[in-house]
Design a protein around this motif. Structure first.
Motif, PDB file in Angstrom:
ATOM      1  N   LEU A  35     -33.006 -66.797  60.556  1.00 41.82           N
ATOM      2  CA  LEU A  35     -34.021 -66.780  61.613  1.00 41.82           C
ATOM      3  C   LEU A  35     -33.399 -67.113  62.973  1.00 41.82           C
ATOM      4  N   LEU A  36     -32.501 -68.072  63.008  1.00 45.41           N
ATOM      5  CA  LEU A  36     -31.825 -68.424  64.259  1.00 45.41           C
ATOM      6  C   LEU A  36     -30.961 -67.264  64.765  1.00 45.41           C
ATOM      7  N   ILE A  37     -30.267 -66.582  63.835  1.00 42.86           N
ATOM      8  CA  ILE A  37     -29.449 -65.420  64.226  1.00 42.86           C
ATOM      9  C   ILE A  37     -30.334 -64.283  64.718  1.00 42.86           C
ATOM     10  N   LEU A  38     -31.443 -64.041  64.015  1.00 39.12           N
ATOM     11  CA  LEU A  38     -32.381 -63.000  64.440  1.00 39.12           C
ATOM     12  C   LEU A  38     -32.942 -63.295  65.826  1.00 39.12           C
ATOM     13  N   GLU A  39     -33.289 -64.552  66.083  1.00 36.19           N
ATOM     14  CA  GLU A  39     -33.779 -64.937  67.412  1.00 36.19           C
ATOM     15  C   GLU A  39     -32.728 -64.689  68.479  1.00 36.19           C
ATOM     16  N   SER A  40     -31.472 -64.939  68.152  1.00 41.28           N
ATOM     17  CA  SER A  40     -30.401 -64.719  69.126  1.00 41.28           C
ATOM     18  C   SER A  40     -30.271 -63.236  69.479  1.00 41.28           C
ATOM     19  N   ALA A  44     -31.097 -61.617  73.098  1.00 41.62           N
ATOM     20  CA  ALA A  44     -30.094 -60.867  73.852  1.00 41.62           C
ATOM     21  C   ALA A  44     -30.646 -59.503  74.270  1.00 41.62           C
ATOM     22  N   TRP A  45     -31.336 -58.836  73.360  1.00 43.59           N
ATOM     23  CA  TRP A  45     -31.929 -57.535  73.688  1.00 43.59           C
ATOM     24  C   TRP A  45     -32.987 -57.680  74.779  1.00 43.59           C
ATOM     25  N   GLY A  81     -34.152 -68.259  81.280  1.00 47.11           N
ATOM     26  CA  GLY A  81     -34.568 -67.920  79.912  1.00 47.11           C
ATOM     27  C   GLY A  81     -33.409 -67.470  79.053  1.00 47.11           C
ATOM     28  N   GLY A  82     -32.504 -66.664  79.610  1.00 49.79           N
ATOM     29  CA  GLY A  82     -31.335 -66.223  78.859  1.00 49.79           C
ATOM     30  C   GLY A  82     -30.426 -67.383  78.493  1.00 49.79           C
ATOM     31  N   THR A  83     -30.282 -68.333  79.412  1.00 50.70           N
ATOM     32  CA  THR A  83     -29.477 -69.522  79.119  1.00 50.70           C
ATOM     33  C   THR A  83     -30.109 -70.333  78.002  1.00 50.70           C
ATOM     34  N   LEU A  84     -31.428 -70.472  78.039  1.00 48.71           N
ATOM     35  CA  LEU A  84     -32.112 -71.213  76.977  1.00 48.71           C
ATOM     36  C   LEU A  84     -31.993 -70.504  75.630  1.00 48.71           C
ATOM     37  N   LEU A  85     -31.959 -69.178  75.641  1.00 54.21           N
ATOM     38  CA  LEU A  85     -31.801 -68.436  74.387  1.00 54.21           C
ATOM     39  C   LEU A  85     -30.394 -68.577  73.811  1.00 54.21           C
ATOM     40  N   LEU A  86     -29.418 -68.892  74.655  1.00 55.70           N
ATOM     41  CA  LEU A  86     -28.062 -69.094  74.157  1.00 55.70           C
ATOM     42  C   LEU A  86     -27.923 -70.392  73.376  1.00 55.70           C
ATOM     43  N   VAL A  87     -28.757 -71.358  73.696  1.00 53.95           N
ATOM     44  CA  VAL A  87     -28.718 -72.652  73.004  1.00 53.95           C
ATOM     45  C   VAL A  87     -29.365 -72.467  71.640  1.00 53.95           C
ATOM     46  N   PRO A  88     -28.665 -72.807  70.549  1.00 53.79           N
ATOM     47  CA  PRO A  88     -29.272 -72.625  69.237  1.00 53.79           C
ATOM     48  C   PRO A  88     -30.407 -73.618  69.009  1.00 53.79           C
ATOM     49  N   ILE A  91     -37.004 -74.637  69.794  1.00 55.72           N
ATOM     50  CA  ILE A  91     -37.751 -75.073  70.978  1.00 55.72           C
ATOM     51  C   ILE A  91     -37.200 -74.398  72.230  1.00 55.72           C
ATOM     52  N   THR A  92     -35.885 -74.414  72.415  1.00 54.17           N
ATOM     53  CA  THR A  92     -35.307 -73.769  73.595  1.00 54.17           C
ATOM     54  C   THR A  92     -35.526 -72.260  73.558  1.00 54.17           C
ATOM     55  N   ASP A  93     -35.518 -71.664  72.362  1.00 57.44           N
ATOM     56  CA  ASP A  93     -35.808 -70.234  72.253  1.00 57.44           C
ATOM     57  C   ASP A  93     -37.246 -69.934  72.658  1.00 57.44           C
ATOM     58  N   LEU A  94     -38.147 -70.812  72.297  1.00 60.21           N
ATOM     59  CA  LEU A  94     -39.547 -70.639  72.671  1.00 60.21           C
ATOM     60  C   LEU A  94     -39.708 -70.646  74.193  1.00 60.21           C
ATOM     61  N   PHE A  95     -39.083 -71.614  74.863  1.00 66.56           N
ATOM     62  CA  PHE A  95     -39.149 -71.663  76.326  1.00 66.56           C
ATOM     63  C   PHE A  95     -38.420 -70.478  76.949  1.00 66.56           C
ATOM     64  N   GLY A  96     -37.279 -70.094  76.379  1.00 67.43           N
ATOM     65  CA  GLY A  96     -36.534 -68.951  76.900  1.00 67.43           C
ATOM     66  C   GLY A  96     -37.340 -67.670  76.843  1.00 67.43           C
ATOM     67  N   VAL A  97     -37.993 -67.429  75.723  1.00 68.83           N
ATOM     68  CA  VAL A  97     -38.821 -66.223  75.582  1.00 68.83           C
ATOM     69  C   VAL A  97     -40.014 -66.290  76.545  1.00 68.83           C
TER      70      VAL A  97
END
Length: 162
Positions: A35-40, A44-45, A81-88, A91-97
């Motif tokens: 799931l973490l890899i899929l989110e990454s 990125a896309w 948002g892209g920087t937050l998505l880089l952090v595994p 929670i950070t992915d949620l804010f990044g998206v």
């Protein structure tokens, strides 16, 4: 403000690890990693697509001669948002998206604009401390000499020369 950033630097990894462990216990270790890899990859896309849109909007705005305020704010939000998505982490992915999606970005843009406006209005120019320092309630000292006198028919009369 600096202590808040320091607190976030310490707290965010702890919260992220806690959430990852909780998700791992709920769905298993390998599905959590997947799931973490899929989110990454999805992040990125999304950053690539929205970054290209923001860049094109910025170019169009500059070519038409108007100030690109909204376009620059969108670009900054996509960068954050892209920087937050880089952090595994979830929670950070949620804010990044949230910062990247075109239908949630206007909410983030309003929040960022309010934050920047509040910070700018609390600043005032001061010599010797760079262009801006925080505003205080103390009266500003006067610059130059003060000369006591009277105005008579448009002339200044010095009371010491009477």
């Amino acid at each position: 403000m600096p202590w808040l950033i320091g607190l976030a630097v310490l707290a965010v990894p702890i919260v992220e690890i806690y959430v990852i462990i909780q998700v791992g216990q709920a769905i298993g270790g390998w599905p959590t990693v997947g799931l973490l890899i899929l989110e990454s990859f999805l992040g990125a896309w999304l950053v690539k697509r929205e970054g290209r849109r923001a860049w094109n909007a910025l170019q169009t705005s500059l070519q038409s001669g108007k100030l690109p305020g909204r376009e620059l704010t969108d670009s900054a939000l996509i960068l954050i948002g892209g920087t937050l998505l880089l952090v595994p982490g979830f929670i950070t992915d949620l804010f990044g998206v949230f910062f990247i999606l075109p239908f949630t970005r206007p909410l983030a843009r309003r929040g960022l604009t309010r934050f920047v406006n509040r910070r700018v209005t609390n600043l005032t120019p001061a010599a010797g401390f760079g262009p801006f320092v925080p505003r205080t309630d103390e009266p500003r000292p006067r610059q130059g000499d003060v000369i006591q006198g009277e105005v008579i028919q448009g002339e200044v009369v010095d009371p010491e020369k009477k």
